[in-house]
Design an enzyme around this catalytic site. Sequence first.
Site: not given
Length: 886
Positions: A275, A310, A332
């Site tokens: 994340m 990331e 994304e």
Amino acid sequence: MGDTAKDQAGRTPRAIYLEDYTPPPFLVDTVELHFELEPDDTRVRARLQVRRNPAARPAQPLRLDGQDLELLSVKLDGADIDGSRYRLEGQQLVMDDLPDAASVEIETRIQPAQNTALEGLYVSSGMFCTQCEAEGFRRITFFPDRPDVMARYTTTLVADRKAYPVLLSNGNLVEQGELDDGRHWARWQDPFPKPSYLFALVAGNLVCIEDSFTTRSGREVALRMYVEDVNRDKCGHALASLKQAMRWDEERYGREYDLDVFMIVAVNDFNMGAMENKGLNIFNSACVLASPDTATDSDFYNIQGIIGHEYFHNWSGNRVTCRDWFQLSLKEGFTVFRDQEFSADLNSRPVKRIADVNVLRTHQFAQDAGPMAHPVRPDSYIEISNFYTVTVYNKGAEVVRMIRTLVGQQGFRKGTDLYFERHDGQAVTTDDFVAAMEDANGIDLSQFKRWYSQAGTPVIDVHEDFADGIYSLTLKQHCPPTPGQPEKQPFHIPIDMALLDRSGRPLPLRLEDETEAAGTHRVLELKESEQTFRFQDIPERPVVSLNRGFSAPVKINLQRDDTELAFLLAHDPDPFNRWDAGQNLAMSVLLRLVENYRGERPLTLDDTVVDAFGALLADEDLDMALIAQALTLPSESYLADQCEVVDVDAIHAVREFMRRTLAQRLYDRFLQRYRETRSDAPYRFDARSMAQRSLKNLCLAYLMETGSEEARALCLDQLEQAHNMTDSLAALTVLAQYDLPQREPQLELFYHRWQHDPLVVDKWFAIQAGSRLPDTLQRVKGLLNHPAFTLTNPNKVRALIGRFCQGNTVRFHAADGAGYRFLADQVILLDPLNPQIAARLISAMSRWRRHDAHRRQLMKAELERVLAVPGLSKDVFEIVSKSLEG
Ligand code: 0A1
Ligand code: ZN
């Protein structure tokens, strides 16, 4: 929608629609968070400076989302207020009659140690950590938990100094101190406004591995990786990859890092891979920790890509973020495209492209053809966590890639520069991304935008004609219906192509309206339902090489015989299409075998096919990784997707037959290649050594198919001698496929050697769950009771249950339905603990309609059993109800 199922609160879950989007009534300028961290009783104080949004409809109340929170107190502009000034409405705290600007302070109590869903604040291996994307922040405090509310955060953490010596949050450490009750505190400040989903905190007993990076403008950035002490030797690869990523983003996109510190934390319990929290990335330990003796080549490779992914989000996601969750692919799709290119630049480009297309065709095309099909920009969802999909991520990346193909490398860079400049600090939409590309290049992409709004995989039927030196190529497109979208408009499709002569050389290309030939390949732009392209001065009937490098995510329908495919496999100058020809050759052979499987005649394999693969194996000039990829037959699930009605057993049997036959007929070549590629050199992570290991281990797997004593001895020898995880795991994985006396002792030995390392134990679970031996389900059930297994750790669940249900087609789909029953039982147990993971697992049955009547009935019954469970999560509810509907 099934009308009996209810969510945890006893309601039938409702869908959220893109068309209902409205701007937030209030904006939040600053947030001050104060955490007193205790595993079973954490107090959170949040002070929000809110202000009415001038762009919103006037006179709306302030709405703060909150889930599973115990509300302790509310203050308005510093004064306590009672329940008459606010109300709890569903999962929101609502305040009417607020002034245009106000300070709202809320105190809540949460229990991180009880949080098994791993959303919000939770405890993993004794440390506190958070996961707030997509809607986890509302499990920490009341807040407008939507990405278009961007605020500046100051976070104070207070915790026991001995148990939690390290206290981290986003941004810069501004102050810290000791309390006299054994606790200490730290205050972090993030100067960049961000949405709540990018908030993070970590508190634990961790060691810090330090490095640094100097940006191209000369700023020094401290790189810190925080891990449990036992993992201190597994950080080098991630840190090296991080520096590569930082440099690459400067060179390729002109993007520099913006804070003085960049932190990475490894946690053992995590729902996804990692994340991108601002300045404080949190990683699933499986996606960041690596050493040659515990991680395989593919682990090393993936870690490099995920670290890049990331890190790249810092610009594509954090500085420019999504207006709402329907826009998820804005960050994304673009970021996957960026990480794909990063890996391609650092390693072998064709190998990367083949791997990515394989993922797309096996998983995304399957999603497009099933009940969960949705556009890259979905227009409704019940649970947003279910939309972190191969469609949003990987097809989204293909859409960005097509834009690059259409505008060219330089035009694309102009477009991204404009996009970052225009939207820095904003929450925007995929339309804004496309508009930047259009404006920077002076082009119109309005038809192209259908790629964002229409679901499904377009199919292109190809018709060829050759006469009088003119080669005509007719392309006809259509796209099958998907749920909610019965009819589609034509897509704007870039098709890269070439025409090859008899020796495989690409011919100069001149279309009828051109005066001279320009180049030997062309990107054709297909925009109509049907278009014909006429090439002039073609001396002989050419062989067309279409959709080179997989320039568009479509299915190409062109009948070719084995000879022509073998020709392309041997000669196509485009390495991707060469591989693709091999896959198509194998596929047409296998599908013919499937057709005849239940007939009288024994299975046979033509010399053309054996020779084509044999030549490849002997090719000294070809990248060894490409050889290995080309000799890997299409997966059973991909083959299944090509069939009207799936015959699981036939597909398995013919694929095994083809592997065995190739192994027998090419035994000497496999053996020779195996011997050539064995090496005692110390482990290195580079494209060449990885290629060598991949070819070697592929040869070993083929050799073992023959059942020869010699192969078995090689396998055992490799197991014994291996000095890295890639080689020992490869040998053990092969051995686990056979009922041989050495199987059990070797599996046992491996466990005993690695039982202290949870990531290696995951591999051990996965090897057993992936075995094609008939007793695999029994074994998997037994392993559920193994002391190292737990349903609360997603990596364990994925390794054992996930591998069996999603990676072991023939055993999962056993005709007695035991695999289906097993999956449903596990999902029912898991759902109350971790709905996200439960929902991912149950998707293994969502395409039940494609199977024979008997299996259809069995799967449907299991789905219905799951749907009838009281208190089912929204996550599982959405997948199951849509599967039964679609
Ligand atoms: N944004 C992350 C993916 C991610 C999504 C949800 C998560 O928790 C449920 C965790 C991570 C990425 O793209 O890497
Ligand atoms: Zn991402």
